[in-house]
Design a protein around this motif. Structure first.
Motif, PDB file in Angstrom:
ATOM      1  N   ALA A  75      33.766  30.559  44.561  1.00  0.00           N
ATOM      2  CA  ALA A  75      34.710  30.068  43.607  1.00  0.00           C
ATOM      3  C   ALA A  75      33.956  29.225  42.933  1.00  0.00           C
ATOM      4  CB  ALA A  75      35.958  29.540  44.304  1.00  0.00           C
ATOM      5  N   VAL A  76      33.178  28.187  43.534  1.00  0.00           N
ATOM      6  CA  VAL A  76      32.588  27.154  42.798  1.00  0.00           C
ATOM      7  C   VAL A  76      31.313  27.673  42.022  1.00  0.00           C
ATOM      8  CG1 VAL A  76      30.888  25.356  43.307  1.00  0.00           C
ATOM      9  CG2 VAL A  76      32.998  25.500  44.793  1.00  0.00           C
ATOM     10  N   ALA A  77      30.788  28.654  42.450  1.00  0.00           N
ATOM     11  CA  ALA A  77      29.574  29.432  41.847  1.00  0.00           C
ATOM     12  C   ALA A  77      30.226  29.949  40.315  1.00  0.00           C
ATOM     13  CB  ALA A  77      28.888  30.179  42.651  1.00  0.00           C
ATOM     14  N   GLY A  78      31.377  30.513  40.448  1.00  0.00           N
ATOM     15  CA  GLY A  78      31.914  31.302  39.442  1.00  0.00           C
ATOM     16  C   GLY A  78      32.528  30.331  38.263  1.00  0.00           C
ATOM     17  N   LEU A  79      33.093  29.067  38.751  1.00  0.00           N
ATOM     18  CA  LEU A  79      33.201  27.976  37.794  1.00  0.00           C
ATOM     19  C   LEU A  79      32.228  27.534  37.253  1.00  0.00           C
ATOM     20  CD1 LEU A  79      35.774  26.326  36.743  1.00  0.00           C
ATOM     21  CD2 LEU A  79      35.486  24.921  38.999  1.00  0.00           C
ATOM     22  N   VAL A  80      31.078  27.127  37.940  1.00  0.00           N
ATOM     23  CA  VAL A  80      29.900  26.423  37.307  1.00  0.00           C
ATOM     24  C   VAL A  80      29.294  27.358  36.213  1.00  0.00           C
ATOM     25  CG1 VAL A  80      27.926  25.276  38.055  1.00  0.00           C
ATOM     26  CG2 VAL A  80      29.642  24.858  39.279  1.00  0.00           C
ATOM     27  N   VAL A  98      34.439  35.013  33.706  1.00  0.00           N
ATOM     28  CA  VAL A  98      33.707  34.911  35.039  1.00  0.00           C
ATOM     29  C   VAL A  98      34.735  34.831  35.936  1.00  0.00           C
ATOM     30  CG1 VAL A  98      32.088  33.514  36.372  1.00  0.00           C
ATOM     31  CG2 VAL A  98      31.362  34.354  33.894  1.00  0.00           C
ATOM     32  N   THR A  99      35.699  33.440  35.775  1.00  0.00           N
ATOM     33  CA  THR A  99      36.469  33.065  36.984  1.00  0.00           C
ATOM     34  C   THR A  99      37.596  34.025  36.958  1.00  0.00           C
ATOM     35  OG1 THR A  99      37.749  31.998  35.321  1.00  0.00           O
ATOM     36  CG2 THR A  99      35.854  30.708  36.668  1.00  0.00           C
ATOM     37  N   GLY A 100      38.028  34.795  35.935  1.00  0.00           N
ATOM     38  CA  GLY A 100      39.190  35.847  36.058  1.00  0.00           C
ATOM     39  C   GLY A 100      38.664  37.067  36.768  1.00  0.00           C
ATOM     40  N   THR A 101      37.543  37.454  36.387  1.00  0.00           N
ATOM     41  CA  THR A 101      36.890  38.545  36.968  1.00  0.00           C
ATOM     42  C   THR A 101      36.503  38.544  38.541  1.00  0.00           C
ATOM     43  OG1 THR A 101      35.938  39.350  35.050  1.00  0.00           O
ATOM     44  CG2 THR A 101      35.074  40.432  36.872  1.00  0.00           C
ATOM     45  N   VAL A 102      36.108  37.423  38.913  1.00  0.00           N
ATOM     46  CA  VAL A 102      35.675  37.024  40.382  1.00  0.00           C
ATOM     47  C   VAL A 102      37.242  37.127  41.136  1.00  0.00           C
ATOM     48  CG1 VAL A 102      35.082  35.127  42.084  1.00  0.00           C
ATOM     49  CG2 VAL A 102      33.499  35.988  39.851  1.00  0.00           C
ATOM     50  N   GLY A 103      38.204  36.196  40.597  1.00  0.00           N
ATOM     51  CA  GLY A 103      39.398  36.060  41.079  1.00  0.00           C
ATOM     52  C   GLY A 103      40.221  37.316  41.246  1.00  0.00           C
ATOM     53  N   GLY A 150      32.671  40.292  45.509  1.00  0.00           N
ATOM     54  CA  GLY A 150      32.261  38.864  44.926  1.00  0.00           C
ATOM     55  C   GLY A 150      31.042  38.807  44.220  1.00  0.00           C
ATOM     56  N   ALA A 151      30.219  39.369  44.938  1.00  0.00           N
ATOM     57  CA  ALA A 151      28.619  39.380  44.460  1.00  0.00           C
ATOM     58  C   ALA A 151      28.802  40.391  43.003  1.00  0.00           C
ATOM     59  CB  ALA A 151      27.668  40.105  45.529  1.00  0.00           C
ATOM     60  N   ALA A 152      29.214  41.513  43.166  1.00  0.00           N
ATOM     61  CA  ALA A 152      29.192  42.499  41.997  1.00  0.00           C
ATOM     62  C   ALA A 152      30.146  41.830  40.527  1.00  0.00           C
ATOM     63  CB  ALA A 152      29.982  43.754  42.156  1.00  0.00           C
ATOM     64  N   THR A 153      31.198  41.393  41.076  1.00  0.00           N
ATOM     65  CA  THR A 153      31.771  40.746  40.043  1.00  0.00           C
ATOM     66  C   THR A 153      31.347  39.441  39.404  1.00  0.00           C
ATOM     67  OG1 THR A 153      33.346  39.350  41.373  1.00  0.00           O
ATOM     68  CG2 THR A 153      34.335  41.375  40.666  1.00  0.00           C
ATOM     69  N   LEU A 154      31.019  38.565  40.339  1.00  0.00           N
ATOM     70  CA  LEU A 154      30.266  37.207  39.777  1.00  0.00           C
ATOM     71  C   LEU A 154      28.786  37.612  39.198  1.00  0.00           C
ATOM     72  CD1 LEU A 154      29.949  34.149  39.868  1.00  0.00           C
ATOM     73  CD2 LEU A 154      28.597  34.056  41.953  1.00  0.00           C
ATOM     74  N   PHE A 155      27.809  38.432  39.581  1.00  0.00           N
ATOM     75  CA  PHE A 155      26.564  38.710  38.884  1.00  0.00           C
ATOM     76  C   PHE A 155      26.762  39.265  37.941  1.00  0.00           C
ATOM     77  CE2 PHE A 155      24.545  38.225  43.534  1.00  0.00           C
ATOM     78  CZ  PHE A 155      24.596  36.577  43.383  1.00  0.00           C
TER      79      PHE A 155
END
Length: 242
Positions: A75-80, A98-103, A150-155
């Motif tokens: 969550a922190v990585a996505g927000l930052v 970013v945050t919406g996709t990860v969430g 999580g890795a796929a959505t964030l990266f």
């Protein structure tokens, strides 16, 4: 028609179709989770990792895997990262993407885990030849992998944001780095016995579908911003010539 750029429209349509296709693959995998062919693939990969795993290094790998998989860390990585991308692009859409996709990935992954389950007969095949004890409950509801999702959505979403407006070579390089990151997390998940092969594939498919939808929204927003910027530039040019 000559004055209308239809390429972004086609890109968005293709991305939506890609997302629909990946969601269909995910649904098919969920329905076939106890099928002989998926069990055979899981067993084959499980045995390969058992034969090549270094138990001395497994503890370190497990520590790394547990750390990167903490929801608060993701969550922190996505927000930052979303905030930095939004500031750079001067668009709140980057942060939302970013945050919406990860969430969304976290919610869908947990939903699938509660609705999709392997049978004990299915999991018993992985026990054959294994010298280590493990509980069926560890893998009965482990599809898809939350770490890989999580890795796929964030990266993936970060890569899409960074690729907007760049040339093909730059896009390829950015996408390759993101893919390597996802593969590394998937490899760790298998190496430390946290997941089965189809778990990580399911995480990749789910993450890929959500990133495709996010990319469609990002392209649409970028097009509107470019159109607005061009209109302002044209107005300034006209005002100078009057």
């Amino acid at each position: 028609m000559s004055g209308i750029d239809i390429t972004p429209t086609r890109q968005r349509f293709a991305l939506v179709l890609l997302a629909a296709g990946l969601f269909s693959v995910l649904a098919f995998m969920a329905a076939e989770i106890n099928s002989w062919w998926m069990t055979a693939a899981d067993t084959s990969v499980w045995n390969w990792f058992d034969a090549h795993r270094s138990h001395n290094r497994r503890g370190d790998a497990a520590g790394i895997f547990d750390y990167i998989g903490q929801p608060i860390h993701v969550a922190v990585a996505g927000l930052v990262s979303g905030t930095l991308l939004a500031v750079n692009a001067r668009s709140i859409m980057r942060l939302i993407a970013v945050t919406g996709t990860v969430g969304a990935g976290a919610v869908l992954e947990q939903t699938l885990k509660h609705t999709v389950g392997r049978t004990r007969e299915n999991l018993a095949q992985l026990r054959d030849g294994s010298l280590l004890d493990w509980s069926d409950l560890d893998y009965m509801h482990s599809f898809p992998s939350g770490h890989v999702t999580g890795a796929a959505t964030l990266f993936g979403t970060i890569a899409v944001c960074l690729s907007v407006g760049r040339n093909r070579l730059a896009k390829t390089a950015i996408s390759s780095v993101a893919a390597i990151g996802v593969i590394a997390v998937a490899w760790l998940a298998l190496y430390v016995r946290a997941h089965i092969f189809t778990d990580v594939i399911g995480g990749m498919v789910l993450g890929g579908a959500l990133v495709a939808l996010s990319a469609s929204a990002i392209i649409s927003t970028a097009r509107r911003q470019n159109g607005t910027a061009n209109e302002r530039q044209l107005q300034r040019t006209r005002s100078r010539t009057v």
